[in-house]
Every structure is written in structure tokens, then in C-alpha cells.
Write a protein that holds these residues in place. Structure first.
Motif, PDB file in Angstrom:
ATOM      1  N   ARG A 156      15.944  73.463  51.262  1.00  0.00           N
ATOM      2  CA  ARG A 156      15.494  74.823  51.728  1.00  0.00           C
ATOM      3  C   ARG A 156      16.268  75.512  52.823  1.00  0.00           C
ATOM      4  O   ARG A 156      16.823  74.465  53.533  1.00  0.00           O
ATOM      5  CB  ARG A 156      13.839  74.884  51.876  1.00  0.00           C
ATOM      6  CG  ARG A 156      13.666  73.884  53.219  1.00  0.00           C
ATOM      7  CD  ARG A 156      12.398  74.369  54.140  1.00  0.00           C
ATOM      8  NE  ARG A 156      12.011  73.575  55.078  1.00  0.00           N
ATOM      9  CZ  ARG A 156      12.322  73.772  56.074  1.00  0.00           C
ATOM     10  NH1 ARG A 156      13.292  74.787  56.405  1.00  0.00           N
ATOM     11  NH2 ARG A 156      12.020  73.178  57.344  1.00  0.00           N
ATOM     12  N   GLY A 216      11.030  70.188  51.771  1.00  0.00           N
ATOM     13  CA  GLY A 216      11.698  71.617  51.077  1.00  0.00           C
ATOM     14  C   GLY A 216      11.507  71.973  49.864  1.00  0.00           C
ATOM     15  O   GLY A 216      11.397  73.233  49.425  1.00  0.00           O
ATOM     16  N   THR A 217      11.102  70.910  48.843  1.00  0.00           N
ATOM     17  CA  THR A 217      10.790  71.009  47.637  1.00  0.00           C
ATOM     18  C   THR A 217       9.459  71.849  47.469  1.00  0.00           C
ATOM     19  O   THR A 217       9.314  72.824  46.774  1.00  0.00           O
ATOM     20  CB  THR A 217      10.641  69.889  46.876  1.00  0.00           C
ATOM     21  OG1 THR A 217      11.939  69.078  46.857  1.00  0.00           O
ATOM     22  CG2 THR A 217      10.526  70.135  45.238  1.00  0.00           C
ATOM     23  N   THR A 240       7.651  79.380  47.161  1.00  0.00           N
ATOM     24  CA  THR A 240       8.296  80.748  47.262  1.00  0.00           C
ATOM     25  C   THR A 240       8.786  81.094  45.894  1.00  0.00           C
ATOM     26  O   THR A 240       8.320  82.304  45.758  1.00  0.00           O
ATOM     27  CB  THR A 240       9.635  80.539  47.951  1.00  0.00           C
ATOM     28  OG1 THR A 240       9.295  80.156  49.519  1.00  0.00           O
ATOM     29  CG2 THR A 240      10.214  81.784  48.276  1.00  0.00           C
ATOM     30  N   GLU A 270       8.324  74.065  49.761  1.00  0.00           N
ATOM     31  CA  GLU A 270       8.135  75.376  50.367  1.00  0.00           C
ATOM     32  C   GLU A 270       9.087  76.040  49.036  1.00  0.00           C
ATOM     33  O   GLU A 270       8.523  77.269  49.004  1.00  0.00           O
ATOM     34  CB  GLU A 270       8.756  75.073  51.609  1.00  0.00           C
ATOM     35  CG  GLU A 270       8.144  74.594  52.762  1.00  0.00           C
ATOM     36  CD  GLU A 270       8.394  75.123  53.962  1.00  0.00           C
ATOM     37  OE1 GLU A 270       8.838  76.063  54.045  1.00  0.00           O
ATOM     38  OE2 GLU A 270       8.337  74.336  55.077  1.00  0.00           O
ATOM     39  N   PHE A 271      10.039  75.301  48.416  1.00  0.00           N
ATOM     40  CA  PHE A 271      10.580  76.245  47.432  1.00  0.00           C
ATOM     41  C   PHE A 271       9.955  76.592  46.061  1.00  0.00           C
ATOM     42  O   PHE A 271      10.182  77.706  45.835  1.00  0.00           O
ATOM     43  CB  PHE A 271      12.043  75.618  47.198  1.00  0.00           C
ATOM     44  CG  PHE A 271      12.928  76.242  45.899  1.00  0.00           C
ATOM     45  CD1 PHE A 271      13.619  77.441  46.363  1.00  0.00           C
ATOM     46  CD2 PHE A 271      12.555  75.877  44.727  1.00  0.00           C
ATOM     47  CE1 PHE A 271      14.272  77.999  45.398  1.00  0.00           C
ATOM     48  CE2 PHE A 271      13.311  76.667  43.632  1.00  0.00           C
ATOM     49  CZ  PHE A 271      14.164  77.625  44.075  1.00  0.00           C
ATOM     50  N   ARG A 317      17.833  76.300  43.231  1.00  0.00           N
ATOM     51  CA  ARG A 317      17.961  76.289  44.243  1.00  0.00           C
ATOM     52  C   ARG A 317      19.433  75.811  45.103  1.00  0.00           C
ATOM     53  O   ARG A 317      19.835  74.903  44.481  1.00  0.00           O
ATOM     54  CB  ARG A 317      16.779  75.591  45.173  1.00  0.00           C
ATOM     55  CG  ARG A 317      16.748  74.200  44.701  1.00  0.00           C
ATOM     56  CD  ARG A 317      15.544  73.667  45.302  1.00  0.00           C
ATOM     57  NE  ARG A 317      15.312  72.328  44.938  1.00  0.00           N
ATOM     58  CZ  ARG A 317      14.706  71.417  45.601  1.00  0.00           C
ATOM     59  NH1 ARG A 317      13.928  71.423  46.525  1.00  0.00           N
ATOM     60  NH2 ARG A 317      14.439  70.042  44.863  1.00  0.00           N
TER      61      ARG A 317
END
Length: 280
Positions: free
Chosen positions: A78, A161-162, A168, A164-165, A241
Motif C-alpha cells: 500500500r 497493506g493487503t 479501499t 487496507e488495499f 495495485r
């Protein structure tokens, strides 16, 4: 703080020679971990004096280590947050960013689940707990409903980060369901989904194996796309991403030779071999 994105010229592998290279530490995203480990192994064979140590733990862990000065590169799936950038800035250091690869985030279900196509809206309903049984889900491609089976939702932990991505891109910043089962690593998501008939989860494309089934995803309800190298490179798979390396300018001389290698033609082969989409 001036936030500079790294612009590195691609260099031939033969020219990537480091004499008396300093040891460097790379830490963070489990998604970026495989390609970083493979890249480090090849890089050290080409540069016998180089020492590169790579460990996972999640994007948040890597960025925290960068802020604390205990790693040279933070791997992240992210983009870095504003407050994280500000903390690094307050330490008097200048942050640098390099996009080293792209990743298609695959939605996976148990291989025995007949559902093969899901829309973003269906995924949002499932991961938010609005839909709790597979018989409430209609495969828009086949027109068939799923089996009478409770949906078991697996996710990464909040430092990932996965996590959070996905929140989103798929949930449009809405919260996950209260009963979501958080897993400490991608391998744990794979294992849980493979062993649980009603399970669903998400992992980086490189982690998809025969033990789980990736579904085709649509963001418009019409065009369903499977996550693979071709759909990732053509940017037609919707859940894609950037994968990042973050470091500070004072460590540029230590870390940039390795980053240049990973972005070189030989490095891009390693990226593809690891299951990621190279930076063109």
C-alpha cells in the motif's frame, strides 16, 4: 516535505557490480516478500560482497521499522500514509519511493465451491457480513445460486497493506464484518480457505495454488476477469495495485543498486517468475 518518487534508469545485469557493498535489511509486506527474497538471492550471487537480509511481517511492520531506523527498505503493498511520512520528515530524513512491481489481488474460495464469478458489490456484501450464506449469492455468469453453506470470511490482519488495499478498492473504505477471521500471513489465508468449504479470502496473485480457487471479478457487473499475468499486465483485472519499496535518502547509496537490479531486464524476469507484474 518534498516527496520524491524514484526514477531509476534500467541497467543491464552485467553492469550491476558492487564492490565492498554494505549489508542492507529489507522488511515488511508478505506480498512483496517472495520476489524480494528471490531477487536478493540472485543479486548476492552476482555481487559476492553484497549482503541483503529480507523478512516479512506486513507493510505496517516494515514502515514502522523504517521510521525506527531498524530497516533500510520497507516493503509495502500500500502507499505510505500521511502520518507515516510526517514522522519520517520530523526525523530530518527525506523519504523516497520506488514502485518495484504490480500485483493482482485474487479473491479465493474453496475448490469445492461452484461459484466462479463475483461482482465488487457481491464481495462488499460478503466481506461486510450483509450476505452470510452462499445460497444468497447468484453467479451472474452461470445464473446459479451457491450451495446452502455458511460463508466463512478470512482476511489479513489490520497491519497488512493487503488488508487496507482490499478495504479501499473492494469495500470502498467501509468496515469489514465484525466476525471476520484475521490471519497473520498470506499462507494462513491460503491454508484456511483450502480446508474450509464455505471459506472466502483474498491473496496476492503469486500465492494462488491448486489448493484454492480464484474467482473472476467484475467491477461493472458485465465484464468478469480472472487474475493472471496477462490481465495484470494489460491492467484489465480490476483489483490491481502497486508494490513499493520505501527508504530514506541517506541510505540511497546502500539500497539503490539492489533496486536498480530488480528493475533491470533480469530483475523483471524474477518479478514475473515470482508471479507478479513487472514495471514496464
Amino acid at each position: 516535505m518534498e516527496f520524491k518518487a524514484l526514477r531509476l534508469a534500467l541497467a543491464a545485469v552485467a553492469s550491476v557490480l558492487v564492490v565492498g557493498a554494505a549489508a542492507q535489511k529489507i522488511k515488511g509486506s508478505d506480498t512483496v516478500l517472495p520476489v524480494s527474497q528471490e531477487g536478493a538471492e540472485v543479486y548476492m550471487k552476482l555481487n559476492p560482497n553484497a549482503r541483503v537480509t529480507v523478512t516479512g511481517g506486513g507493510s505496517g511492520v516494515g514502515i514502522s521499522a523504517l521510521m525506527d531506523g531498524t530497516t533500510d527498505i520497507a516493503m509495502a503493498s500500500r502507499s505510505i500514509k500521511f502520518n507515516e511520512k510526517m514522522k519520517i520528515s520530523r526525523s530530518g530524513k527525506q523519504l523516497r519511493e520506488a514502485v518495484v512491481a504490480y500485483d493482482a489481488l485474487a479473491v479465493i474460495v474453496n475448490p469445492n465451491n461452484p461459484i466462479t464469478h463475483l461482482t465488487r458489490e457481491q464481495l462488499e456484501a460478503i466481506f461486510r457480513g450483509k450476505v452470510t450464506n452462499w445460497n444468497q449469492v447468484t453467479d451472474l455468469y452461470t445464473g446459479k445460486r451457491g450451495p446452502d453453506l455458511k460463508i466463512i470470511v478470512y482476511s489479513r490482519e489490520t497491519s497488512s497493506g493487503t488488508y487496507e488495499f482490499f478495504k479501499t478498492s473492494v469495500l470502498h473504505e467501509k468496515n469489514y464484518m465484525a466476525g471476520v477471521l484475521s490471519m497473520p500471513a498470506t499462507g494462513a489465508v491460503i491454508q484456511s480457505v483450502s480446508q474450509t468449504r464455505g471459506a472466502i479470502g483474498y491473496v496476492g496473485m503469486a500465492y494462488v495454488s491448486n489448493n484454492v480457487k480464484a474467482v473472476k471479478v467484475s467491477y461493472d457487473g458485465k465484464h468478469f476477469v480472472y487474475p493472471n499475468m496477462d490481465t495484470g499486465r494489460r491492467r484489465i483485472y480490476p483489483i490491481i495495485r502497486e508494490l513499493y519499496y520505501y527508504y530514506t535518502a541517506d541510505k540511497a547509496g546502500v539500497v539503490e543498486p539492489f533496486i536498480r537490479f530488480l528493475l533491470s531486464p533480469e530483475g523483471r524476469k524474477i518479478v514475473m517468475k515470482s508471479g507478479y507484474v513487472p514495471v514496464d
